[in-house]
Motif scaffolding. Structure first.
Motif, PDB file in Angstrom:
ATOM      1  N   LEU A  45       0.817  -1.207   0.000  1.00 26.70           N
ATOM      2  CA  LEU A  45       0.000   0.000   0.000  1.00 26.70           C
ATOM      3  C   LEU A  45       0.850   1.257   0.000  1.00 26.70           C
ATOM      4  O   LEU A  45       0.534   2.234  -0.671  1.00 26.70           O
ATOM      5  CB  LEU A  45      -0.943  -0.008   1.201  1.00 26.70           C
ATOM      6  N   ALA A  53       2.136   1.917  -3.337  1.00 25.17           N
ATOM      7  CA  ALA A  53       1.090   2.385  -4.244  1.00 25.17           C
ATOM      8  C   ALA A  53       0.606   3.785  -3.895  1.00 25.17           C
ATOM      9  O   ALA A  53      -0.171   4.368  -4.625  1.00 25.17           O
ATOM     10  CB  ALA A  53      -0.090   1.419  -4.213  1.00 25.17           C
ATOM     11  N   TYR A  64     -11.610   7.471  -9.011  1.00 21.68           N
ATOM     12  CA  TYR A  64     -10.607   6.694  -8.279  1.00 21.68           C
ATOM     13  C   TYR A  64     -10.692   5.200  -8.605  1.00 21.68           C
ATOM     14  O   TYR A  64      -9.676   4.513  -8.602  1.00 21.68           O
ATOM     15  CB  TYR A  64     -10.699   6.942  -6.778  1.00 21.68           C
ATOM     16  N   CYS A  65     -11.888   4.696  -8.866  1.00 17.96           N
ATOM     17  CA  CYS A  65     -12.023   3.285  -9.254  1.00 17.96           C
ATOM     18  C   CYS A  65     -11.357   3.030 -10.599  1.00 17.96           C
ATOM     19  O   CYS A  65     -10.683   2.014 -10.772  1.00 17.96           O
ATOM     20  CB  CYS A  65     -13.490   2.876  -9.289  1.00 17.96           C
ATOM     21  N   ARG A  83      -8.886   4.714 -11.780  1.00 17.46           N
ATOM     22  CA  ARG A  83      -7.450   4.872 -11.510  1.00 17.46           C
ATOM     23  C   ARG A  83      -6.842   3.630 -10.858  1.00 17.46           C
ATOM     24  O   ARG A  83      -5.697   3.286 -11.120  1.00 17.46           O
ATOM     25  CB  ARG A  83      -7.273   6.094 -10.616  1.00 17.46           C
ATOM     26  N   HIS A  84      -7.612   2.964  -9.990  1.00 19.82           N
ATOM     27  CA  HIS A  84      -7.086   1.821  -9.236  1.00 19.82           C
ATOM     28  C   HIS A  84      -7.686   0.481  -9.663  1.00 19.82           C
ATOM     29  O   HIS A  84      -7.417  -0.545  -9.024  1.00 19.82           O
ATOM     30  CB  HIS A  84      -7.287   2.030  -7.729  1.00 19.82           C
ATOM     31  N   GLU A 103      -9.947   8.007  -2.049  1.00 20.38           N
ATOM     32  CA  GLU A 103      -8.751   7.514  -2.744  1.00 20.38           C
ATOM     33  C   GLU A 103      -8.012   6.505  -1.876  1.00 20.38           C
ATOM     34  O   GLU A 103      -7.633   5.430  -2.341  1.00 20.38           O
ATOM     35  CB  GLU A 103      -7.835   8.682  -3.126  1.00 20.38           C
ATOM     36  N   ARG A 162      -7.743   2.545  -2.701  1.00 17.64           N
ATOM     37  CA  ARG A 162      -6.386   1.983  -2.836  1.00 17.64           C
ATOM     38  C   ARG A 162      -6.196   0.819  -1.853  1.00 17.64           C
ATOM     39  O   ARG A 162      -5.617  -0.221  -2.196  1.00 17.64           O
ATOM     40  CB  ARG A 162      -5.354   3.087  -2.587  1.00 17.64           C
ATOM     41  N   TYR A 163      -6.714   0.974  -0.642  1.00 19.24           N
ATOM     42  CA  TYR A 163      -6.642  -0.083   0.366  1.00 19.24           C
ATOM     43  C   TYR A 163      -7.416  -1.321  -0.105  1.00 19.24           C
ATOM     44  O   TYR A 163      -6.910  -2.442  -0.039  1.00 19.24           O
ATOM     45  CB  TYR A 163      -7.207   0.454   1.680  1.00 19.24           C
ATOM     46  N   ARG A 177      -8.110  -2.143  -3.152  1.00 25.11           N
ATOM     47  CA  ARG A 177      -7.370  -2.733  -4.278  1.00 25.11           C
ATOM     48  C   ARG A 177      -6.270  -3.656  -3.750  1.00 25.11           C
ATOM     49  O   ARG A 177      -6.076  -4.762  -4.239  1.00 25.11           O
ATOM     50  CB  ARG A 177      -6.762  -1.615  -5.137  1.00 25.11           C
ATOM     51  N   ASP A 226      -6.028  -7.698  -4.259  1.00 24.42           N
ATOM     52  CA  ASP A 226      -4.813  -8.313  -4.798  1.00 24.42           C
ATOM     53  C   ASP A 226      -4.278  -9.378  -3.839  1.00 24.42           C
ATOM     54  O   ASP A 226      -3.814 -10.431  -4.268  1.00 24.42           O
ATOM     55  CB  ASP A 226      -3.742  -7.262  -5.075  1.00 24.42           C
TER      56      ASP A 226
END
Length: 183
Positions: free
Chosen positions: A13, A16, A69-70, A72-73, A127, A131-132, A134, A138
């Motif tokens: 994280l 990223a 943001y979705c 973007r990530h 954001e 990102r978290y 995402r 993963d």
């Protein structure tokens, strides 16, 4: 219950996290022209916040930020929209009984790991939360387990499942999945 981020996930994280941006200042003159500068030339120049949610935020104002943001990530905006609805009901200044704050209800420790300076800055909160999520997707490879980890904390959700037998977490996963149309 404190949601902590395991070291490997924190490293992912942090890597990223967006690089700190240089502040851009703006000044609107009497004719309405906007002047931009990378330096605060005088008191008339104020920080230029182009990605700020407007005051009195409601769901319709939040959705473009979620989509941005979705994209973007690489997340499904319907999933994040459902998460925000369940987490905060689209209330930018929401605080949970456990201390999580903002639209995506980020715990202070997790926010610090994500570089989130202000949980109540709606855009920054979205954001960081996206990102978290995402990173959790993963790490877990399964949306249900990633949602469980988002709610209960990654330390409480084993990779490969099952969803922990925590009623709040099971309820959260079911509500988000239903709202996102993923059931």
């Amino acid at each position: 219950m404190r949601k902590t981020v395991p070291a490997a996930l924190a490293a992912l994280l942090f890597a990223a996290a967006p690089a700190p941006a240089q502040t851009i200042y703006q000044y609107r003159d009497a004719k309405g022209a906007i002047h931009l500068s990378n330096k605060k030339l005088d008191d008339q120049y104020q920080p230029f916040d182009y990605m700020r949610l407007p005051a009195g935020t409601d769901e319709n104002k939040v959705l473009p930020f979620i989509r941005y943001y979705c994209r973007r990530h690489g997340l499904d905006p319907n999933l994040v929209r459902a998460m925000v609805a369940v987490e905060s009901g689209f209330a930018e200044r929401a605080v949970s009984p456990k201390g999580a704050g903002g639209l995506m209800q980020i715990m202070p420790g997790t926010g610090k790991d994500l570089g989130l300076a202000d949980a109540f800055d709606g855009s920054a909160n979205l954001e960081a939360g996206i990102r978290y999520m995402r990173g959790l997707l993963d790490a877990y490879g399964d949306v249900r387990l990633a949602l469980a980890a988002y709610n209960a904390g990654p330390g409480r959700v084993p990779k490969g499942g099952p969803i922990p037998d925590i009623p709040e977490t099971r309820d959260y996963v079911a509500k988000v999945m239903t709202r996102a149309g993923l059931r």
